[in-house]
Design a protein around this motif. Sequence first.
Motif, short mmCIF file in Angstrom:
data_model
loop_
_atom_site.label_atom_id
_atom_site.label_comp_id
_atom_site.label_asym_id
_atom_site.label_seq_id
_atom_site.Cartn_x
_atom_site.Cartn_y
_atom_site.Cartn_z
N GLY A 29 0.79 -1.23 0.00
CA GLY A 29 0.00 0.00 0.00
C GLY A 29 0.82 1.27 0.00
O GLY A 29 0.39 2.29 -0.55
N SER A 30 2.00 1.24 0.61
CA SER A 30 2.83 2.45 0.67
C SER A 30 3.28 2.89 -0.73
O SER A 30 3.33 4.08 -1.04
CB SER A 30 4.05 2.20 1.55
N PHE A 31 3.62 1.91 -1.57
CA PHE A 31 4.05 2.24 -2.92
C PHE A 31 2.90 2.87 -3.71
O PHE A 31 3.08 3.88 -4.40
CB PHE A 31 4.56 1.00 -3.65
N ALA A 32 1.72 2.30 -3.60
CA ALA A 32 0.55 2.85 -4.29
C ALA A 32 0.25 4.27 -3.80
O ALA A 32 -0.11 5.15 -4.59
CB ALA A 32 -0.66 1.95 -4.09
N LEU A 33 0.41 4.49 -2.49
CA LEU A 33 0.16 5.81 -1.93
C LEU A 33 1.19 6.82 -2.45
O LEU A 33 0.85 7.96 -2.76
CB LEU A 33 0.21 5.75 -0.40
N ALA A 34 2.45 6.39 -2.55
CA ALA A 34 3.49 7.26 -3.08
C ALA A 34 3.18 7.63 -4.53
O ALA A 34 3.33 8.80 -4.94
CB ALA A 34 4.85 6.58 -2.98
N CYS A 35 2.74 6.66 -5.32
CA CYS A 35 2.37 6.93 -6.71
C CYS A 35 1.22 7.93 -6.78
O CYS A 35 1.21 8.85 -7.62
CB CYS A 35 1.97 5.64 -7.42
N GLU A 36 0.24 7.76 -5.90
CA GLU A 36 -0.91 8.66 -5.88
C GLU A 36 -0.49 10.09 -5.58
O GLU A 36 -0.96 11.04 -6.20
CB GLU A 36 -1.92 8.18 -4.85
N LYS A 37 0.43 10.26 -4.63
CA LYS A 37 0.89 11.60 -4.27
C LYS A 37 1.67 12.23 -5.42
O LYS A 37 1.54 13.43 -5.69
CB LYS A 37 1.74 11.54 -3.00
N ILE A 38 2.48 11.44 -6.11
CA ILE A 38 3.23 11.96 -7.26
C ILE A 38 2.26 12.33 -8.38
O ILE A 38 2.38 13.39 -9.01
CB ILE A 38 4.27 10.93 -7.74
N TYR A 39 1.30 11.47 -8.63
CA TYR A 39 0.30 11.71 -9.69
C TYR A 39 -0.47 13.00 -9.42
O TYR A 39 -0.76 13.76 -10.35
CB TYR A 39 -0.65 10.52 -9.76
N ASN A 40 -0.83 13.24 -8.18
CA ASN A 40 -1.65 14.40 -7.82
C ASN A 40 -0.85 15.65 -7.52
O ASN A 40 -1.43 16.70 -7.23
CB ASN A 40 -2.53 14.06 -6.62
N CYS A 41 0.47 15.56 -7.55
CA CYS A 41 1.30 16.73 -7.24
C CYS A 41 1.04 17.85 -8.25
O CYS A 41 1.11 17.64 -9.46
CB CYS A 41 2.78 16.33 -7.27
N LYS A 42 0.74 19.04 -7.75
CA LYS A 42 0.40 20.18 -8.61
C LYS A 42 1.61 21.05 -8.95
O LYS A 42 1.49 22.02 -9.67
CB LYS A 42 -0.66 21.05 -7.91
N SER A 43 2.76 20.67 -8.43
CA SER A 43 3.97 21.44 -8.70
C SER A 43 5.11 20.47 -9.00
O SER A 43 4.93 19.51 -9.74
CB SER A 43 4.29 22.35 -7.52
N ASN A 44 6.29 20.71 -8.42
CA ASN A 44 7.44 19.85 -8.68
C ASN A 44 7.58 18.71 -7.68
O ASN A 44 7.25 18.87 -6.50
CB ASN A 44 8.73 20.69 -8.62
N VAL A 45 8.06 17.59 -8.17
CA VAL A 45 8.52 16.54 -7.28
C VAL A 45 9.99 16.84 -6.99
O VAL A 45 10.83 16.79 -7.89
CB VAL A 45 8.38 15.14 -7.91
N VAL A 46 10.28 17.21 -5.75
CA VAL A 46 11.63 17.60 -5.36
C VAL A 46 12.35 16.37 -4.82
O VAL A 46 11.95 15.80 -3.82
CB VAL A 46 11.59 18.71 -4.28
N VAL A 47 13.41 15.95 -5.51
CA VAL A 47 14.15 14.76 -5.10
C VAL A 47 15.45 15.21 -4.43
O VAL A 47 16.14 16.10 -4.93
CB VAL A 47 14.47 13.86 -6.30
#
Length: 326
Positions: A29-47
């Motif tokens: 479930g954690s991986f799916a949740l991480a994907c959901e947050k990236i998918y819904n991110c309205k700005s940059n994914v900061v790595v």
Amino acid sequence: MKFDVQYAQQVIKKEAQAVDSLSELVSGGSFALACEKIYNCKSNVVVSGIGKAGLIGRKISATMASVGIPSIFLHPSEAVHGDLGRVCEKDLAVLISYGGKTAEMLRLMQVLKQMSVQTIALTGKPDSSLAANCDVSLAFGSFEEACPLGLAPTVSTTCMLAVGDALALTVMKAKKFTKEDFAKYHPGGSLGAQLITVEQSMDFTKTDKLPIVEKELTIADMLDKTSSTKRRGAVMVAGKSGRLEGIITDADLRRLFMDTKSEGFSRTVESVMTANCKYVQTSTLASEAMAIFHKYRIDELPVVDEDLKPVGMIDVQDIVSIKLSR
């Protein structure tokens, strides 16, 4: 110097086995949740990461950017010396640390939480401070490094990269990212050339007058009607509905007048045209058009829309100019 090739094989096998074990992590479930947050991110994914983890982070960020996920890399030390100005509340942070207790990463995590930025931990230690305090934790577990001393990051960094790729490509698939989208972000080099579409490479714009005639016209009328068009190597023939019905090339006219002399001017377009000619659509890859040119040994291809109505024409030289390799 004799090198231990068998040991090298062991390194590859050890890393492969570690990556193979990650399937359990990505099915959780954690991986799916991480994907959901990236998918819904309205700005940059900061790595962010430091050392070898930082190098892996740069690659993950670059992969995300190339598949339509806006992303930047933020060095944790530079972040607290002014680069935090690159980050806003709408961003999402992916923080990478195998041990999950690197001081620079923990300090950055705290600052990001104060800024209300959501965080994802990518770590090998599920009980680490980083894993415990981020909004989502992707902990792939502890592995023995492939290094003879068991110290140099090898297996762990390979796992980081694999999880990062899995995140980026899973979200890419969910976004229905297409070849055409990919081409927008890769316009340069041989890869970009392979992804250029016919619409991007043809020497016509929507405002250009196209060389199109009705099949009932005479050859004389056709030449008069198309005298001011941009390209004269071929003329497209359309029916009353506007759909493509054939093509007349310069070679067709040369053969006509060699056989009929001046009488050829009175012949109808329909009697001279090549019916059911080859054509491409605007979304066709230029590389596919090149394959048609070579297969049928022709120089011009009509470009049509979804209703088979001509919108342009592409010449073999248009594609040669972008240096496409077959």
